[in-house]
Design a protein around this motif. Structure first.
Motif, mmCIF file in Angstrom:
data_model
loop_
_atom_site.group_PDB
_atom_site.id
_atom_site.type_symbol
_atom_site.label_atom_id
_atom_site.label_comp_id
_atom_site.label_asym_id
_atom_site.label_seq_id
_atom_site.Cartn_x
_atom_site.Cartn_y
_atom_site.Cartn_z
ATOM 1 N N UNK B 28 0.847 -1.196 0.000
ATOM 2 C CA UNK B 28 0.000 0.000 0.000
ATOM 3 C C UNK B 28 0.880 1.243 0.000
ATOM 4 N N UNK B 29 0.378 2.302 -0.560
ATOM 5 C CA UNK B 29 1.138 3.544 -0.570
ATOM 6 C C UNK B 29 0.776 4.377 0.640
ATOM 7 N N UNK B 30 1.786 4.775 1.385
ATOM 8 C CA UNK B 30 1.547 5.665 2.523
ATOM 9 C C UNK B 30 2.598 6.757 2.509
ATOM 10 N N UNK B 31 2.277 7.838 3.208
ATOM 11 C CA UNK B 31 3.238 8.938 3.282
ATOM 12 C C UNK B 31 4.272 8.644 4.352
ATOM 13 N N UNK B 32 5.550 8.690 3.971
ATOM 14 C CA UNK B 32 6.593 8.524 4.970
ATOM 15 C C UNK B 32 7.511 9.739 4.929
ATOM 16 N N UNK B 33 8.034 10.107 6.080
ATOM 17 C CA UNK B 33 8.910 11.272 6.162
ATOM 18 C C UNK B 33 9.939 11.038 7.230
ATOM 19 N N UNK B 34 10.875 11.954 7.307
ATOM 20 C CA UNK B 34 11.869 11.856 8.360
ATOM 21 C C UNK B 34 11.605 12.898 9.436
ATOM 22 N N UNK B 35 10.480 12.790 10.095
ATOM 23 C CA UNK B 35 10.265 13.554 11.318
ATOM 24 C C UNK B 35 9.239 12.823 12.167
ATOM 25 N N UNK B 36 9.377 12.937 13.491
ATOM 26 C CA UNK B 36 8.445 12.206 14.330
ATOM 27 C C UNK B 36 7.024 12.715 14.134
ATOM 28 N N UNK B 37 6.079 11.788 13.956
ATOM 29 C CA UNK B 37 4.682 12.196 13.880
ATOM 30 C C UNK B 37 4.117 12.328 12.487
ATOM 31 N N UNK B 38 4.696 11.630 11.499
ATOM 32 C CA UNK B 38 4.134 11.697 10.155
ATOM 33 C C UNK B 38 2.768 11.032 10.107
ATOM 34 N N UNK B 39 2.651 9.894 10.798
ATOM 35 C CA UNK B 39 1.392 9.169 10.798
ATOM 36 C C UNK B 39 0.588 9.589 12.024
ATOM 37 N N UNK B 40 -0.607 10.138 11.822
ATOM 38 C CA UNK B 40 -1.404 10.535 12.977
ATOM 39 C C UNK B 40 -2.646 9.665 13.122
ATOM 40 N N UNK B 41 -2.957 8.930 12.061
ATOM 41 C CA UNK B 41 -4.094 8.049 12.121
ATOM 42 C C UNK B 41 -3.574 6.716 11.620
ATOM 43 N N UNK B 42 -4.236 5.612 11.950
ATOM 44 C CA UNK B 42 -3.658 4.377 11.454
ATOM 45 C C UNK B 42 -4.060 4.132 10.009
ATOM 46 N N UNK B 43 -3.213 3.399 9.316
ATOM 47 C CA UNK B 43 -3.509 3.011 7.949
ATOM 48 C C UNK B 43 -3.670 1.495 7.937
ATOM 49 N N UNK B 44 -4.535 1.023 7.042
ATOM 50 C CA UNK B 44 -4.851 -0.395 7.023
ATOM 51 C C UNK B 44 -4.367 -0.991 5.711
ATOM 52 N N UNK B 57 -2.000 -3.079 10.405
ATOM 53 C CA UNK B 57 -2.343 -1.714 10.800
ATOM 54 C C UNK B 57 -1.075 -0.961 11.181
ATOM 55 N N UNK B 58 -0.886 0.177 10.564
ATOM 56 C CA UNK B 58 0.288 1.002 10.833
ATOM 57 C C UNK B 58 -0.106 2.062 11.860
ATOM 58 N N UNK B 59 0.395 1.904 13.082
ATOM 59 C CA UNK B 59 -0.013 2.817 14.163
ATOM 60 C C UNK B 59 0.852 4.072 14.160
ATOM 61 N N UNK B 60 0.317 5.196 14.651
ATOM 62 C CA UNK B 60 1.162 6.378 14.827
ATOM 63 C C UNK B 60 2.282 6.059 15.816
ATOM 64 N N UNK B 61 3.406 6.734 15.672
ATOM 65 C CA UNK B 61 4.532 6.456 16.558
ATOM 66 C C UNK B 61 4.237 6.863 17.983
ATOM 67 N N UNK B 62 4.747 6.088 18.929
ATOM 68 C CA UNK B 62 4.550 6.440 20.324
ATOM 69 C C UNK B 62 5.755 5.992 21.142
ATOM 70 N N UNK B 63 6.091 6.770 22.156
ATOM 71 C CA UNK B 63 7.229 6.421 22.994
ATOM 72 C C UNK B 63 6.818 5.508 24.133
ATOM 73 N N UNK B 64 5.521 5.513 24.440
ATOM 74 C CA UNK B 64 5.089 4.654 25.530
ATOM 75 C C UNK B 64 3.610 4.346 25.361
ATOM 76 N N UNK B 65 3.113 3.401 26.139
ATOM 77 C CA UNK B 65 1.692 3.049 26.045
ATOM 78 C C UNK B 65 0.832 3.966 26.903
ATOM 79 N N UNK B 66 1.494 4.890 27.633
ATOM 80 C CA UNK B 66 0.711 5.889 28.361
ATOM 81 C C UNK B 66 0.682 7.139 27.497
ATOM 82 N N UNK B 67 -0.417 7.327 26.751
ATOM 83 C CA UNK B 67 -0.420 8.366 25.720
ATOM 84 C C UNK B 67 -0.339 9.781 26.283
ATOM 85 N N UNK B 68 0.379 10.666 25.547
ATOM 86 C CA UNK B 68 0.438 12.067 25.934
ATOM 87 C C UNK B 68 -0.154 12.978 24.863
ATOM 88 N N UNK B 69 -0.548 12.436 23.713
ATOM 89 C CA UNK B 69 -1.268 13.249 22.736
ATOM 90 C C UNK B 69 -2.206 12.345 21.951
#
Lengths: 78, 616
Positions: B28-44, B57-69
């Motif tokens: 599948x084609x998805x947008x990829x970039x070199x900065x944290x937070x390119x994906x904000x919604x999941x792609x299937x 499912x491609x999840x947005x990047x996260x540093x931990x399972x305790x979400x901060x945004x």
């Protein structure tokens, strides 16, 4: 040994994180980024006029605003 | 789809290559970039392995399972619904990445760890003992280079072996101790000499070198976009539209004769000739506006944006602009949605999800919606206003910047609370991959053509119909005093506002046949840029902000737009010639930033000094 905040630290200085003052959210976020008490950090950039601060932790660099840097205290190496 | 496929979730820190892996696995084609937070919604996507079909499912990047945004919330929810989690880990930075891994092991979800960027790690002198890491973690560990596809067959083959972690709960401190002992056992680091790219990495985050670099870089980018876009536009004009398209239309026009269809498809003739810019027919101005004027600049803009995104410069720009953004109640990271907004406001508003507080999201969305024209609209403005001279263009851009600043200052003052300062990871510089670049450009152009074309044609159709029914005459009559009195525009310009809701670029083009002076053109283009978002942006703004905040934003828009138009009408040329007016507006914006901003900073200071006194 001298303890100063990340904001006051000079570019090029390294040290160990001593204490982080902040709400649970902030501490958790910094923790997840690898910035936690006991961790070694090196400051790589200082901005004038209460600007952002960039630090190096292991091989990653983290930028943070002055407000946050001001609440992270580091024990500087001699 | 009778057989229920298993759910595979890609989870990991931001900017470790999850989306690259995703597009490699699923095609599948998805947008990829070199900065944290390119994906904000999941792609299937779907992955067909030997026996099973996986829903990936491609999840947005996260540093931990305790979400901060909000983006991290999405990731945490996905993980809890997964059959298998593939934890993508940045091999150059094992220690930090293992924090999420440790949480995933605690949750007890079947897990596979992918050590991505293993080539970059080797380059940086980081050597990892994979089999020992696998033994220590107790789950399969697969080294990969996602961008080239290395290690992916092994990953697919290992999927059935995904195992749940021991499920032992740890406190954050215990996690770091555990991680420290693992890293000590599997990682060897040798120091390398600094490369010139690394020297540039440092230079671009230090103020003395970084600020000039940012200024020069952005200026050159702007120049290149305008220069190359204009060159492309001329090329299309003289090799396609003049020799082929126009004669074709003319013969079609003769075939249609005089009637409804001629009016709709070809539009009004000027001295018996079709005028591509002014005839306002579907096939004349409609096609020419999209392909002749907008597309050349759009291509150049997206090429430049793609490069900036993928090389890893954007987070550095966030550092450089942090100081200014703080005065406006935001922080540096907000510059990224802002820049994306110059492409299209829709993905830009979505990208604002990476900001922690609702307050920031409202401020940045409002600034985007009002004062950041999308690429299509900007191309039109550059293409049409630029003809009267660069200084007129300068007036519009300076006015938009001033409005942008005023909105930030205003909302920062009226919205309660404060904006926490940013925390953002600065990725290393990477050479953009040609494949990823062309794919991204292709996707963005495709999005533009499929989304924009119907609206553009719809807009022209609507205007023709409304003309026929007489609605436009009625509206023009009603709004004429406002238009003539405050803005100095003829009443015919009212109809452009209607079209502007569908497509801003077409609306700007509609100013052409009105025979406006340069000054009127500047006023019209500024009002059109700011008075309201286009339908697509409006829909996403309502969704992200809710009706109440959107109403606030809409109020700001109408007020500022009228004020800006009136100011320009009063000052431009009558008081100050365009270059001086542009400089004046720019100067005013800078003075406002310097002396009026920082409400939220002061609130944060107050809060912090309180907690210090209490000794927390």
């Amino acid at each position: 040994m001298k303890t100063v905040s990340l904001a006051e630290m000079k570019t090029g200085e390294s040290g160990r994180v001593k204490k982080i003052y902040g709400g649970r959210g902030m501490v958790a976020r910094l923790q997840a980024l690898g910035l936690h008490p006991g961790k070694r950090v090196t400051k790589v950039s200082t901005f004038f006029q209460k600007g952002p601060v960039v630090v190096e932790i292991d091989r990653s660099r983290v930028a943070m605003g002055y407000g946050r840097a001001n609440r992270i205290f580091v024990e500087i190496d001699n | 789809m009778s057989q229920k496929s298993k759910k595979l979730v890609l989870a990991g820190n931001p900017n470790v290559g999850k989306s690259v892996l995703f597009s490699q696995l699923t095609g599948a084609r998805v947008v990829i970039s070199n900065y944290p937070g390119t994906t904000v919604e999941f792609t299937r996507g779907q992955l067909r392995a030997e026996e099973e079909t996986w829903e990936v499912l491609d999840a947005p990047g996260t540093y931990s399972l305790e979400p901060t945004c909000r983006a991290e919330e999405v990731a945490a929810n996905l993980v809890s619904s997964a059959d298998v989690v593939v934890n993508v880990v940045d091999a150059t930075n094992l220690e930090r990445n293992l924090y999420l891994t440790s949480q995933l092991l605690e949750v007890g979800v079947p897990l596979i760890v992918v050590l991505n960027l293993i080539d970059e790690a080797a380059q940086k002198g980081v050597k990892l003992n994979v089999s020992r890491l696998q033994r220590l973690l107790g789950v399969p560990v697969i080294p990969t280079v996602a961008i080239s596809g290395q290690g992916l067959p092994e990953l697919v083959a290992a999927l059935p072996q995904a195992r749940a972690g021991a499920g032992e709960k740890r406190s954050p401190e215990e996690r770091w101790i555990w991680i420290g002992s693992i890293v000590e056992q599997v990682q060897q680091v040798t120091r390398r000499r600094q490369t010139w790219l690394e020297a540039l990495e440092l230079a671009s985050i230090r103020p003395l070198t970084g600020l000039p670099l940012a200024a020069i870089g952005l200026y050159l980018t702007f120049k290149v976009i305008i220069g190359c876009g204009g060159w492309l536009e001329d090329l299309l004009e003289s090799y396609f539209f003049e020799p082929f398209y126009l004669p074709l239309l003319q013969s079609l026009g003769r075939l249609l004769g005089d009637g409804f269809w001629h009016g709709l498809l070809i539009g009004n003739l000027q001295n018996g000739q079709i005028h591509l810019e002014e005839s306002m027919g579907l096939l004349s101005t409609g096609v020419y506006a999209v392909f002749g004027i907008v597309l050349p600049y759009l291509v150049m803009f997206y090429l430049a944006l793609g490069f900036l995104e993928d090389c890893g410069y954007l987070p550095r720009l966030a550092v450089m602009s942090d100081r200014m953004m703080h005065r406006l109640g935001l922080h540096g990271f907000a510059i990224i949605p802002t820049l994306l907004g110059f492409g299209c406001n829709v993905p830009a508003v979505l990208a604002a999800r990476n900001l922690e507080s609702r307050r920031e999201r409202v401020i940045v969305s409002a600034m985007l919606a009002v004062a950041v024209p999308c690429a299509a609209q900007m191309s039109m403005i550059i293409g049409l206003v630029g003809r009267h001279g660069g200084s007129y263009l300068g007036v519009i851009l300076a006015m938009l910047f001033l409005i942008w600043v005023v909105i930030g200052l205003f909302l920062d003052r009226v919205l309660p609370g404060y904006t926490p300062s940013m925390i953002v990871e600065i990725p290393p510089y990477r050479w953009p991959s040609l494949k990823a670049q062309s794919q991204k450009l292709f996707m963005r152009l495709q999005h533009f053509l499929t989304e924009a074309l119907p609206f553009i044609f719809g807009g022209i159709l609507l205007i023709n119909l409304l003309h026929l029914v007489g609605v436009i005459d009625l509206l023009s009559g009603a709004l004429a005093p406002l238009f003539r009195g405050l803005l100095g525009l003829p009443k015919e310009a009212v109809s452009t506002l209607l079209v502007g809701f569908l497509r801003k670029d077409v609306a700007v083009a509609m100013l052409l046949p009105l025979g406006l002076t340069a000054k009127q053109f500047v006023v019209g283009a500024t009002v059109l840029a700011t008075y309201f978002p286009c339908a697509a942006a409006f829909a996403v703004l309502i969704k992200e902000l809710g009706v109440r905040d959107m109403a606030l934003v809409a109020g700001i828009m109408l007020t500022l737009s009228t004020a800006a138009g009136t100011t320009l009408n009063l000052l431009l040329e009558t008081v100050l010639p365009p270059p001086y007016l542009a400089a004046f507006l720019l100067g005013l914006a800078v003075v406002l930033i310097a002396f009026c901003g920082g409400s939220s900073d002061r609130r944060e200071d107050r809060k912090f000094s309180l907690t210090k006194e209490r000794g927390i």
